[in-house]
Design a protein around this motif. Structure first.
Motif, PDB file in Angstrom:
ATOM      1  N   ARG A  57      40.414  31.150  28.835  1.00  0.00           N
ATOM      2  CA  ARG A  57      39.834  32.248  29.605  1.00  0.00           C
ATOM      3  C   ARG A  57      38.429  31.940  30.143  1.00  0.00           C
ATOM      4  N   LYS A  63      42.284  35.895  38.434  1.00  0.00           N
ATOM      5  CA  LYS A  63      43.052  36.088  37.200  1.00  0.00           C
ATOM      6  C   LYS A  63      44.488  35.658  37.453  1.00  0.00           C
ATOM      7  N   GLU A  94      40.207  31.428  23.566  1.00  0.00           N
ATOM      8  CA  GLU A  94      39.178  31.866  24.521  1.00  0.00           C
ATOM      9  C   GLU A  94      38.481  30.674  25.207  1.00  0.00           C
ATOM     10  N   GLU A 125      37.102  32.195  34.117  1.00  0.00           N
ATOM     11  CA  GLU A 125      35.969  33.027  34.543  1.00  0.00           C
ATOM     12  C   GLU A 125      34.852  32.176  35.143  1.00  0.00           C
ATOM     13  N   GLU A 126      34.490  31.087  34.450  1.00  0.00           N
ATOM     14  CA  GLU A 126      33.356  30.290  34.938  1.00  0.00           C
ATOM     15  C   GLU A 126      33.645  29.607  36.275  1.00  0.00           C
ATOM     16  N   GLY A 160      35.470  30.786  38.620  1.00  0.00           N
ATOM     17  CA  GLY A 160      35.704  31.767  39.687  1.00  0.00           C
ATOM     18  C   GLY A 160      37.158  31.775  40.144  1.00  0.00           C
TER      19      GLY A 160
END
Ligand code: UD1
Length: 391
Positions: free
Chosen positions: A45, A55, A41, A49-50, A52
């Motif tokens: 991941r 996916k 994680e 996410e942080e 931007g």
């Protein structure tokens, strides 16, 4: 025109995100492949996410293994991706095994390759990353460099100068974009320390952590330093394993934690009294933030951080490490200059060059992207790193 961006290990996310986001802004068709070299994680991941990042469209799930197996698994799975999606350009960054693997595949499939952070050289072939850098550069068509020495290295190795583009540092683009937010989160409070009241340590190079005769004395000197300045130590999984095997204990003034997400770690660097590291990227981040850095290695592929920045090579010698800490605590450290083009615009320059290089291809309509069969898409839960290519 269809661009394939590849990420795989932690530092890749910061290096490629300015390029991916700029391509998106300009409407250039692209897709993102994650090799799964890093899969925890907080090694993967959280960064996506942080930062931007979109996916990943395709997750290869190769996980950890020996160098040959990891590289081969990425190659086998990435070859299928190329055959089915037919990209016109592959973009990879840095010097990790994922970079090497996709470079080899792209070259053999005759797909032009762009290398972000080309030309860095430690001149130390005992480092796996040095081998990855040399091979990737010699297979690339677009070589995007971060500092002048990289341009010189590439020219000396016979790379045509029209392939070399001095664009600046994408990792610094990402840093400048996020640093205010990172500081606002005041991550040091989690450890009960104050801004400028702690040292930050990272340690993961096999040459430092795999050999008990190196890591034991290193931890002993870290314990000693921590009695004067608390040490925050986010531990890489490889280092954790070695420390467990050795039963290595640290003093309570060394705060151990697992790998941290990008924003927390950036906030911690920005307000550290100093950083001790064997990482490559952190030498650059400390120079960009003007934070004293003691590099626990005998060489660096990023000499601008020494000649112009705040970095000093101290190896693993307790004397030199202690001497550095004394100077930092006495306020005698140099104040660094910002290296040329470390201005937050490298991603834009890279995409400008790609547009120039691609010329009319960008104006032709997007070919229908093929569906990749048998390859797992990025899902909702934590990826396990199970390899889903050919076994
Ligand atoms: C890799 C890069 C290195 C980079 C570093 C950043 C290569 C050769 N090395 O080193 O250049 O500085 O990433 O972190 O590509 N592991 C986990 N969870 C993960 C990933 C790894 O537990 O998500 C553990 C596994 O035990 C694995 C070990 O860490 O065997 C090493 O991982 P690996 O990707 O092989 O190399 P790194 O040391 O992370």
């Amino acid at each position: 025109m269809l661009v394939c961006n590849v990420v795989g290990a932690r530092p890749n996310f910061m290096k490629l995100s300015p390029v991916v986001l700029e391509l998106k802004k300009r409407g250039i068709p692209q897709f993102l492949v994650h090799t799964g070299q890093h899969y925890d994680e907080n090694m993967s991941r959280v960064f996506i996410e942080e930062l931007g990042l979109p996916k990943p469209d395709i997750y290869l799930g190769v996980g950890s293994n020996s160098h040959a197996r990891q590289t081969a698994r990425i190659m086998m799975a990435f070859e299928e991706v190329c055959q089915e999606r037919l990209p016109n350009l592959v973009i990879a960054g840095g010097d990790v095994n994922s970079t090497l693997a996709v470079a080899l595949v792209a070259a053999k499939q005759q797909i032009p390759l762009a290398h972000v952070e080309a030309g860095l050289r430690s001149f130390d072939r005992t480092m796996p990353e040095e081998i990855n850098r040399v091979v990737t550069d010699h297979l690339s068509t677009l070589l995007f460099t971060t500092e002048e020495t990289a341009n010189e290295n590439l020219k000396r190795e016979g790379i045509p100068k029209e392939y070399i583009h001095f664009v600046g540092n994408c990792m610094v683009d990402t840093l400048r974009k996020h640093v205010k937010l990172a500081i606002r989160q005041e991550p040091w409070k989690r450890f009960g320390v104050k801004p400028s009241g702690y040292a930050l340590l990272t340690l993961h190079r096999p040459s430092n952590v795999d050999d008990p005769t190196i890591i034991k004395p290193l931890l002993a000197i870290i314990n000693k330093i921590s009695h004067r300045l608390p040490v925050l130590f986010p531990v890489h999984p490889r280092t954790r394993e070695r420390m467990n095997q050795l039963g290595a204990a640290v003093d309570p003034s060394v705060y151990l934690t697992g790998p941290l997400g990008y924003l927390i770690f950036l906030g911690l660097i920005a307000k550290a009294r100093c950083v001790l590291t064997d990482s490559g990227g952190i030498q650059e981040e400390t120079t960009a933030l003007n934070i004293p850095c003691l590099t626990l290695r005998g060489n660096t592929e990023r000499p601008v951080t020494i000649t112009g920045g705040t970095n000093r090579l101290v190896g693993t010698d307790p004397e030199r490490i202690s001497q550095g800490i004394e100077e930092i605590l006495a306020g005698e450290w140099v104040s660094g200059k910002q290296p040329v083009l470390w201005d937050g615009q490298a991603g834009m320059r890279i995409v400008d060059k790609i547009e120039l290089w691609a010329g009319d291809e960008l104006k032709t309509p997007l070919p229908l992207a093929g569906k990749v069969s048998g390859i797992k898409m990025w899902g909702g839960g934590i990826e396990t790193g199970k390899f889903l290519g050919i076994d």
